[in-house]
Design an enzyme around this catalytic site. Structure first.
Site, PDB file in Angstrom:
ATOM      1  CD  GLU A  65      60.956  37.282  69.336  1.00 13.37           C
ATOM      2  OE1 GLU A  65      60.856  38.236  70.105  1.00 13.37           O
ATOM      3  OE2 GLU A  65      60.220  37.122  68.344  1.00 13.37           O
ATOM      4  CB  CYS A  81      65.654  44.790  67.509  1.00 15.49           C
ATOM      5  SG  CYS A  81      64.917  43.144  67.487  1.00 15.49           S
ATOM      6  CG  HIS A 132      48.569  67.070  70.396  1.00 12.14           C
ATOM      7  ND1 HIS A 132      47.391  67.568  69.934  1.00 12.14           N
ATOM      8  CD2 HIS A 132      48.977  66.164  69.482  1.00 12.14           C
ATOM      9  CE1 HIS A 132      47.081  66.987  68.800  1.00 12.14           C
ATOM     10  NE2 HIS A 132      48.037  66.120  68.503  1.00 12.14           N
ATOM     11  CG  ASP A 135      59.439  38.004  73.513  1.00 10.30           C
ATOM     12  OD1 ASP A 135      58.767  37.935  74.562  1.00 10.30           O
ATOM     13  OD2 ASP A 135      59.025  38.538  72.473  1.00 10.30           O
TER      14      ASP A 135
HETATM   15  C1  PEP Z   1      62.054  41.487  71.796  1.00 12.79           C
HETATM   16  O1  PEP Z   1      61.378  40.493  72.094  1.00 12.79           O
HETATM   17  O2  PEP Z   1      63.181  41.735  72.263  1.00 12.79           O
HETATM   18  C2  PEP Z   1      61.529  42.489  70.842  1.00 12.79           C
HETATM   19  C3  PEP Z   1      62.285  43.484  70.410  1.00 12.79           C
HETATM   20  O3  PEP Z   1      60.254  42.354  70.404  1.00 12.79           O
HETATM   21  P1  PEP Z   1      58.944  42.724  71.223  1.00 12.79           P
HETATM   22  O4  PEP Z   1      59.372  43.573  72.393  1.00 12.79           O
HETATM   23  O5  PEP Z   1      58.075  43.453  70.246  1.00 12.79           O
HETATM   24  O6  PEP Z   1      58.387  41.403  71.614  1.00 12.79           O
HETATM   25 MG    MG Z   2      59.658  39.788  70.953  1.00 16.16          MG
END
Ligand code: PEP
Ligand code: MG
Length: 583
Positions: free
Chosen positions: A445, A516, A203, A469
């Site tokens: 990935e 991502c 918090h 990854d």
């Molecule tokens: C990644 O592997 O780039 C990813 C976004 O997934 P995580 O970090 O959850 O493995």
């Molecule tokens: Mg990943």
């Protein structure tokens, strides 16, 4: 009997130079320390004769406590916002809870004085919450401590110290920043916060960030190591607290502070704007989230949707699988918060670094290359189908897309899509609505997914590159192993070629390609991604405006020139040195 309460203490200490903690609210604060030390709330436990009068005294104290809390919540609503006020309002719900209140009253009925009854029952809850080891539940313990101290202060007739009276340029230093303390903060006067406890998600951290006050938490013995009145510098990013700073350090950090504030103001100019390069190409700028509530953070950060919902959270911190209904509610909640903006839900990605004890995964020699993610799900079809059905059902409430993690072979994508079709048939048979045209994408990935990206692009509706990854699997370097950290870089020529290939293969087949992984927010990566043809960036909520600004810097032609140069370089060091020189 005693309990803690906030007061201001002035104690002589020896001089130390640098204290280290967790940077929990970005920014630089330069000011003078005010120690909020604990004062003992002392009383003598006694047996009471008039139970009714004691019950009335207790109930009056609760009423007064709730009135004070409402007032404090109003203050914090004005300075920080609704959500922060709700944290304090939660204290009213806790003390008005019939179970807790009932237990306290039972002790009073057994002739204990109100102070002892409050302390005993609060201690029971504090011990219970503290023992869980779970961050969120442990915060409840802080809430109960805050309630206990507030109630005891009222019962004992002790005036609470007003932090609102702190002079301009104050750095608050305390063992634990309680929500009620935070409510008294006048953000014009408090330039920094240092605590001995707390984490990024506590918090105190949330409130400090909402108030935009630099904060460093979990500094061991901060209260005894620092002295009221001494000058300190609080670096809320690095987690450093510099004591007895030299004139040069004060100047250096003043400049850093001014630059930080300038950037924060400047970034606000990008709020509500489209994400567009200097030559006019538009991009989607999404957020990565871990809980349905994080969708609110994505919206507040001005994200245009969610590019990665890590669903593992729904399966963690519990003893059994979540039901289809529980999952449906969570996905629907996130989707409703996003009000029609895209929500890419990644199916369960367990194994490797993400353990879920009750699934009883066997210990493996090499878990990152083992039975995990899509591999585990395809072998546990009932569990997988229930997640897919939950996602499909939620798709009736917004723009939801399904994404499979760790795909390494076309068969895995096909098997996953077959299961989606089976789940659709089940729902049709039960007359349950869902999005018939739901998109099914692949998280690229692994080295394999990059090598067969052309084949996957034929059968996937979209790609999203998980560079966290992808870097590890391409370089055969564990992201958590410091001995191979020099290899774990998305700027390695092999990883860049991999990223470029995935984007090109996806674009050739006309599907959208997002990223991502963490690299999507890296300013040095952005011109390369623009040049390769990425269509969507998915980043953490605090990075949204900075990424939008960095995309706006580049024309496609300039980005192409950078990418051409980078792709002709042979080493990571050369690439990084060049990119650092131009961004
Ligand atoms: C990644 O592997 O780039 C990813 C976004 O997934 P995580 O970090 O959850 O493995
Ligand atoms: Mg990943």
């Amino acid at each position: 009997m005693t309990a803690g309460m906030a007061v201001i203490a002035y104690i002589e200490k020896e001089v130390i130079q640098l204290l280290k903690g967790i940077g929990a609210s970005d920014g630089i604060g330069i000011g003078r320390v005010m120690i909020i030390a604990e004062q003992t709330l002392e009383y003598t436990p006694r047996q009471i004769a008039d139970v009714d009068a004691e019950l009335e005294r207790y109930r009056d104290a609760v009423d007064k406590f709730c009135d004070n809390t409402i007032e404090q919540a109003e203050n914090i609503r004005k300075s920080a916002g609704d959500k922060e006020a709700e944290i304090l309002e939660g204290h009213i719900a806790i003390i008005r809870d019939p179970f807790m209140g009932g237990e306290i009253e039972n002790l009073i009925k057994a002739q204990q004085c109100a102070e002892a009854a409050v302390e005993q029952i609060c201690k029971m809850f504090i011990d219970m919450f503290s023992a869980t080891g779970d961050d969120l539940t442990m915060q409840r313990a802080t809430d109960v401590k805050d309630i206990r101290d507030g109630l005891l202060a009222i019962l004992l007739g002790i005036q609470e110290i007003k932090i609102s009276d702190a002079p301009a340029g104050t750095v608050l230093v305390t063992k634990e920043l309680t929500p009620s303390m935070t409510a008294g903060i006048n953000k014009e006067n408090i330039v920094g916060i240092v605590t001995e406890t707390g984490s990024q998600t506590s918090h105190s951290a949330i409130l400090a960030r909402a108030l935009e006050i630099p904060a460093v938490l979990s500094v061991p013995n901060a209260v005894t190591q620092l002295s009221s009145g001494e000058q300190v510098i609080v670096d809320g990013k690095s987690g450093d607290v510099l004591t007895a700073p030299t004139a040069e350090q004060v100047e250096e950090y003043s400049n850093k502070r001014d630059a930080f504030l300038r950037e924060r103001r400047e970034l606000e100019n990008y709020r509500g704007k489209p994400t567009v390069s200097a030559s006019g190409e538009e991009y989607e700028l999404f957020c990565n989230i871990g809980t349905p509530k994080d969708a609110t953070k994505a919206i507040e950060a001005d994200g245009e949707g969610v590019g990665l919902f890590r669903t593992e959270f729904l399966f963690m911190d519990r003893n059994q699988l979540p039901t289809e209904d529980e999952q449906f509610e969570a996905y629907k909640q996130a989707s409703l918060i996003l009000k029609g903006e895209p929500l890419i839900i990644r199916t369960l990605d367990i194994g490797g670094d993400k353990d879920i004890p009750y699934l009883g995964l066997a210990k493996e020699e090499n878990p990152f290359m083992g039975f995990r993610a899509i591999r585990y799900c395809l072998k546990n079809r009932d569990m997988f189908k229930s997640q897919i059905k939950a996602i499909l059902r939620a798709s009736a409430f917004g723009d939801i897309r399904i994404m499979f993690p760790l795909i390494t072979a076309v068969e895995e994508l096909r098997a996953g899509k077959e299961l989606v079709e089976e789940a659709k048939n089940d729902l049709r048979a039960s007359n349950i609505e869902f999005d018939e045209n739901i998109q099914v994408g692949v998280m690229t990935e692994t080295a394999a997914s990059s090598v067969i990206a052309d084949l996957l692009a034929e059968e996937a509706d979209f790609f999203s590159i998980g560079t966290n990854d992808l870097t590890g699997y391409t370089m055969a370097a564990d992201r958590g192993n410091s001995d191979v950290a020099y290899l774990y870089s998305p700027f390695q020529p092999s990883v860049l070629r991999s990223i470029c290939r995935i984007i090109r293969c996806g674009r050739d087949k006309g599907i959208s390609v997002g990223m991502c992984g963490e690299a999507a927010a890296n300013p040095m990566m952005i011109p390369l991604l623009i040049s390769f043809g990425l269509t969507e960036f998915s980043v953490s909520a605090p990075s949204v405006l900075r990424v939008r600004k960095n995309i706006a810097k580049w024309t496609k032609t300039e980005a192409d020139a950078v990418a051409n140069k980078v792709m002709s370089m042979a080493t990571e060091a050369e690439i990084v040195a060049y990119l650092e020189s131009i961004v």
